[in-house]
Design a protein around this motif. Structure first.
Motif, PDB file in Angstrom:
ATOM      1  N   GLY A  79       0.810  -1.210   0.000  1.00  0.00           N
ATOM      2  CA  GLY A  79       0.000   0.000   0.000  1.00  0.00           C
ATOM      3  C   GLY A  79       0.845   1.262   0.000  1.00  0.00           C
ATOM      4  N   ALA A  80       0.187   2.374   0.293  1.00  0.00           N
ATOM      5  CA  ALA A  80       0.848   3.675   0.213  1.00  0.00           C
ATOM      6  C   ALA A  80       1.383   4.164   1.540  1.00  0.00           C
ATOM      7  CB  ALA A  80      -0.112   4.723  -0.343  1.00  0.00           C
ATOM      8  N   GLY A  81       1.016   3.548   2.663  1.00  0.00           N
ATOM      9  CA  GLY A  81       1.457   4.038   3.958  1.00  0.00           C
ATOM     10  C   GLY A  81       0.534   5.114   4.511  1.00  0.00           C
ATOM     11  N   ARG A  82       0.820   5.531   5.725  1.00  0.00           N
ATOM     12  CA  ARG A  82      -0.045   6.492   6.415  1.00  0.00           C
ATOM     13  C   ARG A  82      -0.004   7.869   5.778  1.00  0.00           C
ATOM     14  NH1 ARG A  82      -2.545   6.755  11.324  1.00  0.00           N
ATOM     15  NH2 ARG A  82      -2.811   8.812  12.255  1.00  0.00           N
ATOM     16  N   TRP A  83       1.137   8.260   5.216  1.00  0.00           N
ATOM     17  CA  TRP A  83       1.280   9.602   4.657  1.00  0.00           C
ATOM     18  C   TRP A  83       0.802   9.608   3.213  1.00  0.00           C
ATOM     19  CZ3 TRP A  83       6.991  10.315   6.646  1.00  0.00           C
ATOM     20  CH2 TRP A  83       6.962  10.351   8.043  1.00  0.00           C
ATOM     21  N   SER A  84      -0.462   9.395   2.994  1.00  0.00           N
ATOM     22  CA  SER A  84      -1.009   9.326   1.640  1.00  0.00           C
ATOM     23  C   SER A  84      -2.495   9.626   1.697  1.00  0.00           C
ATOM     24  CB  SER A  84      -0.775   7.946   1.023  1.00  0.00           C
ATOM     25  OG  SER A  84      -1.453   6.954   1.780  1.00  0.00           O
ATOM     26  N   VAL A  85      -3.053   9.924   0.537  1.00  0.00           N
ATOM     27  CA  VAL A  85      -4.493  10.175   0.432  1.00  0.00           C
ATOM     28  C   VAL A  85      -5.270   8.879   0.618  1.00  0.00           C
ATOM     29  CG1 VAL A  85      -6.298  11.081  -1.073  1.00  0.00           C
ATOM     30  CG2 VAL A  85      -4.039  12.125  -1.098  1.00  0.00           C
ATOM     31  N   ASP A  86      -4.707   7.749   0.165  1.00  0.00           N
ATOM     32  CA  ASP A  86      -5.381   6.460   0.339  1.00  0.00           C
ATOM     33  C   ASP A  86      -5.587   6.148   1.823  1.00  0.00           C
ATOM     34  OD1 ASP A  86      -5.549   6.018  -2.348  1.00  0.00           O
ATOM     35  OD2 ASP A  86      -3.675   4.907  -2.479  1.00  0.00           O
ATOM     36  N   ALA A  87      -4.565   6.424   2.652  1.00  0.00           N
ATOM     37  CA  ALA A  87      -4.703   6.163   4.090  1.00  0.00           C
ATOM     38  C   ALA A  87      -5.765   7.062   4.712  1.00  0.00           C
ATOM     39  CB  ALA A  87      -3.360   6.370   4.785  1.00  0.00           C
ATOM     40  N   TYR A  88      -5.833   8.320   4.274  1.00  0.00           N
ATOM     41  CA  TYR A  88      -6.863   9.227   4.791  1.00  0.00           C
ATOM     42  C   TYR A  88      -8.258   8.726   4.440  1.00  0.00           C
ATOM     43  CZ  TYR A  88      -9.931  13.272   4.970  1.00  0.00           C
ATOM     44  OH  TYR A  88     -10.987  14.106   5.192  1.00  0.00           O
ATOM     45  N   LEU A  89      -8.455   8.285   3.196  1.00  0.00           N
ATOM     46  CA  LEU A  89      -9.756   7.764   2.791  1.00  0.00           C
ATOM     47  C   LEU A  89     -10.092   6.479   3.558  1.00  0.00           C
ATOM     48  CD1 LEU A  89      -9.510   8.338  -1.064  1.00  0.00           C
ATOM     49  CD2 LEU A  89     -10.703   9.736   0.616  1.00  0.00           C
ATOM     50  N   ARG A  90      -9.088   5.635   3.807  1.00  0.00           N
ATOM     51  CA  ARG A  90      -9.325   4.399   4.558  1.00  0.00           C
ATOM     52  C   ARG A  90      -9.745   4.703   5.992  1.00  0.00           C
ATOM     53  NH1 ARG A  90      -5.496   1.958   7.505  1.00  0.00           N
ATOM     54  NH2 ARG A  90      -3.836   2.961   6.269  1.00  0.00           N
ATOM     55  N   ARG A  91      -9.069   5.665   6.640  1.00  0.00           N
ATOM     56  CA  ARG A  91      -9.441   6.016   8.009  1.00  0.00           C
ATOM     57  C   ARG A  91     -10.845   6.618   8.070  1.00  0.00           C
ATOM     58  NH1 ARG A  91      -4.034   7.821   7.962  1.00  0.00           N
ATOM     59  NH2 ARG A  91      -4.715   9.981   7.652  1.00  0.00           N
ATOM     60  N   ARG A  92     -11.205   7.395   7.066  1.00  0.00           N
ATOM     61  CA  ARG A  92     -12.557   7.970   7.061  1.00  0.00           C
ATOM     62  C   ARG A  92     -13.625   6.895   6.883  1.00  0.00           C
ATOM     63  NH1 ARG A  92     -14.101  12.512   2.704  1.00  0.00           N
ATOM     64  NH2 ARG A  92     -14.207  10.666   1.372  1.00  0.00           N
ATOM     65  N   ARG A  93     -13.351   5.889   6.057  1.00  0.00           N
ATOM     66  CA  ARG A  93     -14.309   4.789   5.906  1.00  0.00           C
ATOM     67  C   ARG A  93     -14.455   4.009   7.212  1.00  0.00           C
ATOM     68  NH1 ARG A  93     -11.679   4.188   0.847  1.00  0.00           N
ATOM     69  NH2 ARG A  93     -10.391   2.520   1.717  1.00  0.00           N
ATOM     70  N   GLN A  94     -13.339   3.821   7.917  1.00  0.00           N
ATOM     71  CA  GLN A  94     -13.419   3.119   9.198  1.00  0.00           C
ATOM     72  C   GLN A  94     -14.236   3.901  10.216  1.00  0.00           C
ATOM     73  OE1 GLN A  94      -9.347   2.398  10.284  1.00  0.00           O
ATOM     74  NE2 GLN A  94      -9.099   0.674   8.866  1.00  0.00           N
ATOM     75  N   ARG A  95     -14.046   5.236  10.271  1.00  0.00           N
ATOM     76  CA  ARG A  95     -14.831   6.049  11.201  1.00  0.00           C
ATOM     77  C   ARG A  95     -16.315   5.989  10.876  1.00  0.00           C
ATOM     78  NH1 ARG A  95     -10.556   9.791  10.569  1.00  0.00           N
ATOM     79  NH2 ARG A  95     -11.830  10.996   9.114  1.00  0.00           N
ATOM     80  N   ASN A  96     -16.647   6.048   9.597  1.00  0.00           N
ATOM     81  CA  ASN A  96     -18.058   5.970   9.207  1.00  0.00           C
ATOM     82  C   ASN A  96     -18.666   4.607   9.563  1.00  0.00           C
ATOM     83  OD1 ASN A  96     -17.879   8.556   8.164  1.00  0.00           O
ATOM     84  ND2 ASN A  96     -17.388   7.855   6.088  1.00  0.00           N
ATOM     85  N   LYS A  97     -17.857   3.570   9.418  1.00  0.00           N
ATOM     86  CA  LYS A  97     -18.351   2.235   9.742  1.00  0.00           C
ATOM     87  C   LYS A  97     -18.602   2.096  11.245  1.00  0.00           C
ATOM     88  CE  LYS A  97     -17.275  -2.652   9.046  1.00  0.00           C
ATOM     89  NZ  LYS A  97     -16.288  -3.636   8.499  1.00  0.00           N
ATOM     90  N   LEU A  98     -17.696   2.670  12.062  1.00  0.00           N
ATOM     91  CA  LEU A  98     -17.896   2.599  13.509  1.00  0.00           C
ATOM     92  C   LEU A  98     -19.103   3.409  13.936  1.00  0.00           C
ATOM     93  CD1 LEU A  98     -14.196   2.880  14.776  1.00  0.00           C
ATOM     94  CD2 LEU A  98     -15.662   0.840  14.735  1.00  0.00           C
ATOM     95  N   GLU A  99     -19.310   4.556  13.300  1.00  0.00           N
ATOM     96  CA  GLU A  99     -20.473   5.389  13.643  1.00  0.00           C
ATOM     97  C   GLU A  99     -21.783   4.707  13.283  1.00  0.00           C
ATOM     98  OE1 GLU A  99     -19.844   9.070  11.739  1.00  0.00           O
ATOM     99  OE2 GLU A  99     -18.214   9.721  13.084  1.00  0.00           O
ATOM    100  N   ASP A 100     -21.770   3.956  12.164  1.00  0.00           N
ATOM    101  CA  ASP A 100     -22.994   3.256  11.770  1.00  0.00           C
ATOM    102  C   ASP A 100     -23.299   2.098  12.734  1.00  0.00           C
ATOM    103  OD1 ASP A 100     -23.179   4.980   9.694  1.00  0.00           O
ATOM    104  OD2 ASP A 100     -22.233   3.647   8.230  1.00  0.00           O
TER     105      ASP A 100
END
Length: 303
Positions: free
Chosen positions: A282-303
């Motif tokens: 993958g791209a690592g934490r310092w990337s746009v892909d990691a930011y999008l992945r973390r946002r999907r995880q937050r949305n999943k936890l909120e749901d």
């Protein structure tokens, strides 16, 4: 004209003629004073013009002073009007803030009153129900609250400092290498067309394909640098590098050439290996892909 007046004028004329030319200004002054001694003596037209010019100059100076005073007064009025406008603006802003604060306070008071009314109504219902149950002898079971679900968040090793830094450096090296190749192929058009013609493309198709390859390499470099779609573009780069090795570097000859260090196509093999790293990790934490992945995880936890 009387004889006495003519004698006075003649004496004045002879006195003026007998003076030297250097004192012409004083003579003009005396002549003007003599000329004005009697209404019957005509004045010098030049003296009349000078007096008229002096009068007009004084009048113009007075008009200029009046205009300057009017301008200063207008500037002062404009400054006063501007200050008044600013005060009005400040007062209006203050009034708006006060009105907004009052409206919020009133809304809060209404909401609190509504909440108190609801609480009082709920308490009254509970009391009525308790009285009724006591009269009927009903026993209510108390439901226990469900235990909260424990969610364990596992942090990827590539999100740590060392993994993020390593993958960022890999992406940076890949982006720089690909951008250099894309820019060189974009500038040196003939070399790009010749290389594509080597694999069997005609000149027109090779020219169009050269533009596409150059622009695609620059686009891949940008996306690798920011870390967006890293795995996809790394796969594209890996496939392109392997194809370049097959069609341009390797053949029916030994890659080890005399007088050269390494082997023929060693940089391309290194580029393919480096492109495989983001594909696998993958791209690592310092990337746009990691930011999008973390946002999907937050949305999943909120749901």
């Amino acid at each position: 004209m009387s004889i006495a007046t003519e004698d006075v004028i003649g004496q004045a004329t002879r006195a003026l003629d007998s003076e030297p030319l250097a004192s012409s200004q004083s003579r003009a002054v005396r002549a003007s004073s003599l000329a004005g001694a009697s209404p019957a003596v005509p004045r010098d037209p030049r003296l009349l013009q000078a007096e008229q010019a002096d009068y007009e100059a004084r009048q113009a100076a007075a008009d200029a002073e009046a205009a300057q005073a009017a301008a200063q007064e207008a500037v002062a009025r404009a400054a006063a009007a501007k200050a008044a406008a600013e005060r009005s603006k400040a007062e209006l802003a203050t009034a708006r803030e006060e009105a907004k604060a009052k409206a919020e306070a009133a809304a809060l008071a209404v909401r609190l009153e509504h909440d108190r009314a609801n609480e009082a109504a709920a308490a009254a219902r509970v009391r009525r129900r308790a009285v009724r149950d006591e009269q009927l002898g009903t026993v209510h079971t108390v439901e226990t609250a469900a235990e909260p679900q424990v969610v364990t968040v596992v942090k990827n090793s590539t999100d740590r400092l060392s993994g993020s830094l390593a993958l960022f450096l890999v992406r940076l090296a890949l982006a720089a290498f690909v951008a250099i190749i894309g820019w060189q192929s974009l500038v040196d058009r003939q070399a790009t067309v010749d290389a594509l013609s080597y694999v069997g493309l005609d000149a027109q198709t090779a020219g169009a394909a050269g533009w596409g390859v150059s622009i695609a390499l620059l686009v891949i470099a940008v996306f690798l640098l920011i870390g967006l779609g890293t795995r996809v573009f790394s796969v594209i780069l890996l496939i392109g590098t392997v194809g370049f090795l097959v069609f341009f570097r390797f053949g029916n000859f030994s890659p080890f050439m005399e007088g050269q260090f390494g082997f023929y196509g060693d940089r391309d093999v290194l580029l393919a290996v480096m492109a495989a790293i983001p594909v696998l990790m993958g791209a690592g934490r310092w990337s746009v892909d990691a930011y999008l992945r973390r946002r999907r995880q937050r949305n999943k936890l909120e749901d």
